[in-house]
Write an enzyme that holds these catalytic residues in place. Structure first.
Site, PDB file in Angstrom:
ATOM      1  CG  ASP A 128      31.288  30.312  50.082  1.00  0.00           C
ATOM      2  OD1 ASP A 128      31.636  31.492  49.922  1.00  0.00           O
ATOM      3  OD2 ASP A 128      31.915  29.335  49.640  1.00  0.00           O
ATOM      4  NE  ARG A 164      38.815  30.046  45.507  1.00  0.00           N
ATOM      5  CZ  ARG A 164      38.173  30.896  44.734  1.00  0.00           C
ATOM      6  NH1 ARG A 164      38.333  30.841  43.405  1.00  0.00           N
ATOM      7  NH2 ARG A 164      37.345  31.796  45.212  1.00  0.00           N
TER       8      ARG A 164
HETATM    9  O1  MRU Z   1      37.446  30.090  50.487  1.00  0.00           O
HETATM   10  P1  MRU Z   1      36.994  30.198  49.065  1.00  0.00           P
HETATM   11  O2  MRU Z   1      38.017  30.753  48.141  1.00  0.00           O
HETATM   12  O3  MRU Z   1      36.402  28.877  48.574  1.00  0.00           O
HETATM   13  O4  MRU Z   1      35.783  31.227  49.132  1.00  0.00           O
HETATM   14  C1  MRU Z   1      35.153  31.615  47.953  1.00  0.00           C
HETATM   15  C2  MRU Z   1      34.095  32.623  48.165  1.00  0.00           C
HETATM   16  O5  MRU Z   1      33.830  33.061  49.259  1.00  0.00           O
HETATM   17  C3  MRU Z   1      33.281  33.002  46.971  1.00  0.00           C
HETATM   18  O6  MRU Z   1      32.856  34.330  47.053  1.00  0.00           O
HETATM   19  C4  MRU Z   1      32.040  32.095  46.898  1.00  0.00           C
HETATM   20  O7  MRU Z   1      32.407  30.751  46.995  1.00  0.00           O
HETATM   21  C5  MRU Z   1      31.274  32.298  45.667  1.00  0.00           C
HETATM   22  S1  MRU Z   1      32.103  31.674  44.282  1.00  0.00           S
HETATM   23  C6  MRU Z   1      31.202  31.876  42.895  1.00  0.00           C
END
Ligand code: MRU
Length: 359
Positions: free
Chosen positions: A239, A51
């Site tokens: 994201d 993730r």
């Molecule tokens: O749901 P996730 O764990 O994939 O969400 C991750 C995040 O929101 C992070 O802050 C984002 O992907 C940036 S990672 C460098």
């Protein structure tokens, strides 16, 4: 990243096998998972074995490369196969722009090959280059962002935007790493990040492995520490970043940004170029993933017998809602730390970054 004193990446490929650090097991158990085909790539992303936007992007890039590498058949059929693979991997999670960027990058490098053999070579090379470039971008984010961090700074971060969320180094954690390597004295406030606890489980794990001083705080404690003048700067990941500078990031980011503005604390977003979506005019257009309610209704932890336990933390008949991300409007963002420097979170800043005249 250092884990038990050894250097690891979050995702890499050996022969035709993709290897991933299995993140739902951390920090309790450290295991590498093997992924053998595009259906397993889809599942690994969907179930969050991997993730974090840039890590998802690199895994998707390797997933497309693996599907081409393992393909048996004529060139004509390869295009059809690629379309099927891309559609499946792209349907794993909707918000992180890097997912679509990783898929498109390897596909575009492969699609005009003259033979299947050439396509296999090009796909694997493109995926390797994509992952290596991602590491280089994170290093540069670290170099630019560390200049914002002064000695004795106390820094708030949300979710995990560390090495585990990228191929290596991280985005929000890259400036923190570099500041620490440069012997700056820093302290990190780590939001636990309900419901999946990426802060409490993963950010604290990464910081601990590198001896970076930190404390996990309950999500709703950040405002308290900001008001106490305990936080000098906030740095989070992203994201997806829209063309007007609005940012989608882990649920809870928005409220931290509003609180930071209220308390005159600089709020920075760190992201590689693969996270920007120039076709998306504002944050209102970014699709927000809604995950299963069980992530809110239950908690998973490690018991005294050295095993995982899933426990219900709410009444049996209660329902839950579980948006995975929120939008922070650009006006709350002091700047975006990119591999090419720190830019303003607005159209002009993003136009300059991508050297485009109009957005
Ligand atoms: O749901 P996730 O764990 O994939 O969400 C991750 C995040 O929101 C992070 O802050 C984002 O992907 C940036 S990672 C460098």
């Amino acid at each position: 990243m250092l884990i038990q004193g050894q250097n690891y990446k979050t995702v890499w490929m050996e022969g035709n096998i993709i290897k991933l650090i299995n993140q739902p097991l951390l920090p309790h158990r450290f295991e590498i998972t093997e992924v053998h085909n595009y259906e397993e790539v889809y599942l690994a992303i969907k179930t969050m074995v991997v993730r974090g936007a840039p890590a998802i992007g690199a895994t998707a890039a390797y997933g497309v490369a693996q599907a081409v590498y393992d393909f048996q058949g004529p060139l004509k059929a390869l295009k059809h196969h690629l379309a099927k693979v891309n559609k499946r991997i792209a349907s794993s999670r909707p918000t992180a722009q890097d997912l679509f960027h990783g898929i498109a990058n390897v596909t575009n490098s492969t699609i005009n090959s003259k033979t299947v053999k050439e396509a296999k070579k090009k796909a694997v090379e493109a995926a390797e280059e994509y992952a290596n470039n991602s590491v280089e971008e994170c290093k540069k984010i670290g170099e630019h962002g560390s200049k914002l961090i002064k000695n004795n700074f106390k820094i708030l971060t949300h979710c995990n935007a560390g090495a585990l969320a990228t191929v290596d180094y991280g985005t929000a954690l890259a400036p923190i790493r570099i500041a620490h390597y440069n012997s700056k004295k820093i302290f990190i406030y780590v939001d636990e990040t309900r419901p999946r606890l990426q802060g409490a489980r993963l950010t604290s794990f990464e910081l601990g492995e590198e001896n970076i001083p930190h404390a996990i705080i309950a999500d709703n404690a950040a405002g308290y520490y900001m008001r106490q003048k305990e936080i000098d700067i906030c740095i989070v990941g992203a994201d997806r970043i829209a063309a007007n500078g609005d940012v989608a990031n882990k649920i809870g980011t928005y409220e931290k940004a509003v609180l930071a503005k209220e308390n005159d604390i600089p709020f920075y977003v760190a992201a590689p170029l693969s996270t920007f979506d120039l076709n998306c005019s504002s944050g209102n257009k970014i699709p927000i993933e809604e995950r299963d309610q069980s992530e809110v209704l239950f908690s998973i932890g490690w018991n005294d017998n050295g095993d995982f336990n899933k426990v219900r933390i709410s009444p049996e008949n209660s329902k839950a809602k579980n948006p995975a991300f929120d939008i922070t409007p650009a006006r709350y963002i002091t700047g975006i730390i990119t591999p090419k420097g720190i830019i303003n979170a607005n159209k002009q800043g993003i136009r300059k970054l991508f050297c485009v005249e109009r957005l």
